[in-house]
Design a protein around this motif. Structure first.
Motif, PDB file in Angstrom:
ATOM      1  N   GLN A  77       0.849  -1.198   0.000  1.00 29.02           N
ATOM      2  CA  GLN A  77       0.000   0.000   0.000  1.00 29.02           C
ATOM      3  C   GLN A  77       0.882   1.245   0.000  1.00 29.02           C
ATOM      4  O   GLN A  77       1.887   1.313   0.690  1.00 29.02           O
ATOM      5  CB  GLN A  77      -0.892   0.005   1.228  1.00 29.02           C
ATOM      6  CG  GLN A  77      -1.818   1.184   1.271  1.00 29.02           C
ATOM      7  CD  GLN A  77      -2.681   1.199   2.525  1.00 29.02           C
ATOM      8  OE1 GLN A  77      -2.605   0.320   3.341  1.00 29.02           O
ATOM      9  NE2 GLN A  77      -3.477   2.229   2.662  1.00 29.02           N
ATOM     10  N   GLU A  78       0.485   2.252  -0.808  1.00 30.18           N
ATOM     11  CA  GLU A  78       1.238   3.491  -0.886  1.00 30.18           C
ATOM     12  C   GLU A  78       0.371   4.662  -0.432  1.00 30.18           C
ATOM     13  O   GLU A  78      -0.785   4.775  -0.835  1.00 30.18           O
ATOM     14  CB  GLU A  78       1.697   3.711  -2.330  1.00 30.18           C
ATOM     15  CG  GLU A  78       3.109   4.206  -2.417  1.00 30.18           C
ATOM     16  CD  GLU A  78       3.620   4.237  -3.839  1.00 30.18           C
ATOM     17  OE1 GLU A  78       4.519   3.452  -4.142  1.00 30.18           O
ATOM     18  OE2 GLU A  78       3.116   5.046  -4.622  1.00 30.18           O
ATOM     19  N   ILE A  79       0.933   5.487   0.418  1.00 28.68           N
ATOM     20  CA  ILE A  79       0.257   6.685   0.935  1.00 28.68           C
ATOM     21  C   ILE A  79       1.046   7.889   0.431  1.00 28.68           C
ATOM     22  O   ILE A  79       2.274   7.913   0.538  1.00 28.68           O
ATOM     23  CB  ILE A  79       0.267   6.690   2.479  1.00 28.68           C
ATOM     24  CG1 ILE A  79      -0.438   5.456   3.028  1.00 28.68           C
ATOM     25  CG2 ILE A  79      -0.357   7.971   3.020  1.00 28.68           C
ATOM     26  CD1 ILE A  79      -0.196   5.232   4.514  1.00 28.68           C
ATOM     27  N   GLU A  80       0.359   8.887  -0.099  1.00 33.15           N
ATOM     28  CA  GLU A  80       1.035  10.103  -0.543  1.00 33.15           C
ATOM     29  C   GLU A  80       0.859  11.177   0.519  1.00 33.15           C
ATOM     30  O   GLU A  80      -0.260  11.447   0.952  1.00 33.15           O
ATOM     31  CB  GLU A  80       0.445  10.560  -1.876  1.00 33.15           C
ATOM     32  CG  GLU A  80       1.270  11.625  -2.552  1.00 33.15           C
ATOM     33  CD  GLU A  80       0.773  11.906  -3.949  1.00 33.15           C
ATOM     34  OE1 GLU A  80       0.026  12.898  -4.109  1.00 33.15           O
ATOM     35  OE2 GLU A  80       1.126  11.142  -4.858  1.00 33.15           O
ATOM     36  N   LEU A  81       1.957  11.768   0.953  1.00 35.40           N
ATOM     37  CA  LEU A  81       1.915  12.802   1.993  1.00 35.40           C
ATOM     38  C   LEU A  81       2.447  14.118   1.436  1.00 35.40           C
ATOM     39  O   LEU A  81       3.638  14.234   1.159  1.00 35.40           O
ATOM     40  CB  LEU A  81       2.752  12.379   3.208  1.00 35.40           C
ATOM     41  CG  LEU A  81       2.829  13.409   4.333  1.00 35.40           C
ATOM     42  CD1 LEU A  81       1.482  13.540   5.036  1.00 35.40           C
ATOM     43  CD2 LEU A  81       3.901  13.029   5.336  1.00 35.40           C
ATOM     44  N   PRO A  82       1.572  15.119   1.252  1.00 32.51           N
ATOM     45  CA  PRO A  82       2.049  16.443   0.833  1.00 32.51           C
ATOM     46  C   PRO A  82       2.828  17.077   1.991  1.00 32.51           C
ATOM     47  O   PRO A  82       2.362  17.091   3.122  1.00 32.51           O
ATOM     48  CB  PRO A  82       0.767  17.222   0.551  1.00 32.51           C
ATOM     49  CG  PRO A  82      -0.327  16.210   0.491  1.00 32.51           C
ATOM     50  CD  PRO A  82       0.117  15.060   1.334  1.00 32.51           C
ATOM     51  N   LEU A  83       3.995  17.554   1.697  1.00 29.02           N
ATOM     52  CA  LEU A  83       4.886  18.113   2.719  1.00 29.02           C
ATOM     53  C   LEU A  83       4.654  19.608   2.873  1.00 29.02           C
ATOM     54  O   LEU A  83       4.709  20.356   1.905  1.00 29.02           O
ATOM     55  CB  LEU A  83       6.333  17.840   2.315  1.00 29.02           C
ATOM     56  CG  LEU A  83       7.412  18.244   3.294  1.00 29.02           C
ATOM     57  CD1 LEU A  83       7.271  17.453   4.591  1.00 29.02           C
ATOM     58  CD2 LEU A  83       8.774  17.983   2.690  1.00 29.02           C
ATOM     59  N   ARG A  84       4.403  20.031   4.097  1.00 22.69           N
ATOM     60  CA  ARG A  84       4.299  21.463   4.402  1.00 22.69           C
ATOM     61  C   ARG A  84       5.653  21.890   4.942  1.00 22.69           C
ATOM     62  O   ARG A  84       6.113  21.347   5.935  1.00 22.69           O
ATOM     63  CB  ARG A  84       3.232  21.714   5.461  1.00 22.69           C
ATOM     64  CG  ARG A  84       1.847  21.442   4.952  1.00 22.69           C
ATOM     65  CD  ARG A  84       0.832  21.830   6.010  1.00 22.69           C
ATOM     66  NE  ARG A  84      -0.200  20.808   6.043  1.00 22.69           N
ATOM     67  CZ  ARG A  84      -0.844  20.415   7.106  1.00 22.69           C
ATOM     68  NH1 ARG A  84      -0.572  20.931   8.278  1.00 22.69           N
ATOM     69  NH2 ARG A  84      -1.761  19.494   7.027  1.00 22.69           N
ATOM     70  N   GLY A  85       6.273  22.831   4.305  1.00 22.83           N
ATOM     71  CA  GLY A  85       7.602  23.251   4.735  1.00 22.83           C
ATOM     72  C   GLY A  85       8.675  22.418   4.050  1.00 22.83           C
ATOM     73  O   GLY A  85       8.413  21.714   3.082  1.00 22.83           O
ATOM     74  N   GLU A  86       9.896  22.485   4.569  1.00 25.82           N
ATOM     75  CA  GLU A  86      11.029  21.821   3.939  1.00 25.82           C
ATOM     76  C   GLU A  86      11.176  20.352   4.324  1.00 25.82           C
ATOM     77  O   GLU A  86      11.702  19.558   3.543  1.00 25.82           O
ATOM     78  CB  GLU A  86      12.331  22.558   4.284  1.00 25.82           C
ATOM     79  CG  GLU A  86      12.430  23.927   3.653  1.00 25.82           C
ATOM     80  CD  GLU A  86      13.772  24.578   3.930  1.00 25.82           C
ATOM     81  OE1 GLU A  86      14.755  23.859   4.167  1.00 25.82           O
ATOM     82  OE2 GLU A  86      13.818  25.812   3.931  1.00 25.82           O
TER      83      GLU A  86
END
Length: 78
Positions: free
Chosen positions: A2-11
């Protein structure tokens, strides 16, 4: 797997915080235990640093689940 996509806030995001934020660990304490036990991989390599900085483009794997960290399309930040 299973793959989860996590949008990164900041660096970056600390590894233990990423595990908690994605639900792979129910708490920060559990996340730290999983990392210390060598159960977490970053870009295919075992990572033992609990607060390792994870940046866009990296992959974090725990068991059969992988988190793909992507840049926040809105630019993240403040």
């Amino acid at each position: 797997m299973q793959e989860i996509e996590l949008p990164l806030r900041g660096e970056h995001i600390p590894l233990d915080a990423l595990l908690k934020a994605t639900g792979l660990a129910p708490s920060g304490g559990t996340a730290k235990q999983l990392i210390a036990a060598g159960e977490v991989r970053v870009d295919g390599q075992v990572e033992l640093r609990k607060t390792c900085k994870i940046r866009a483009g990296q992959r974090v794997t725990l068991g059969e689940q992988t988190v793909v960290v992507v840049a926040d399309p809105e630019g993240g930040g403040d």
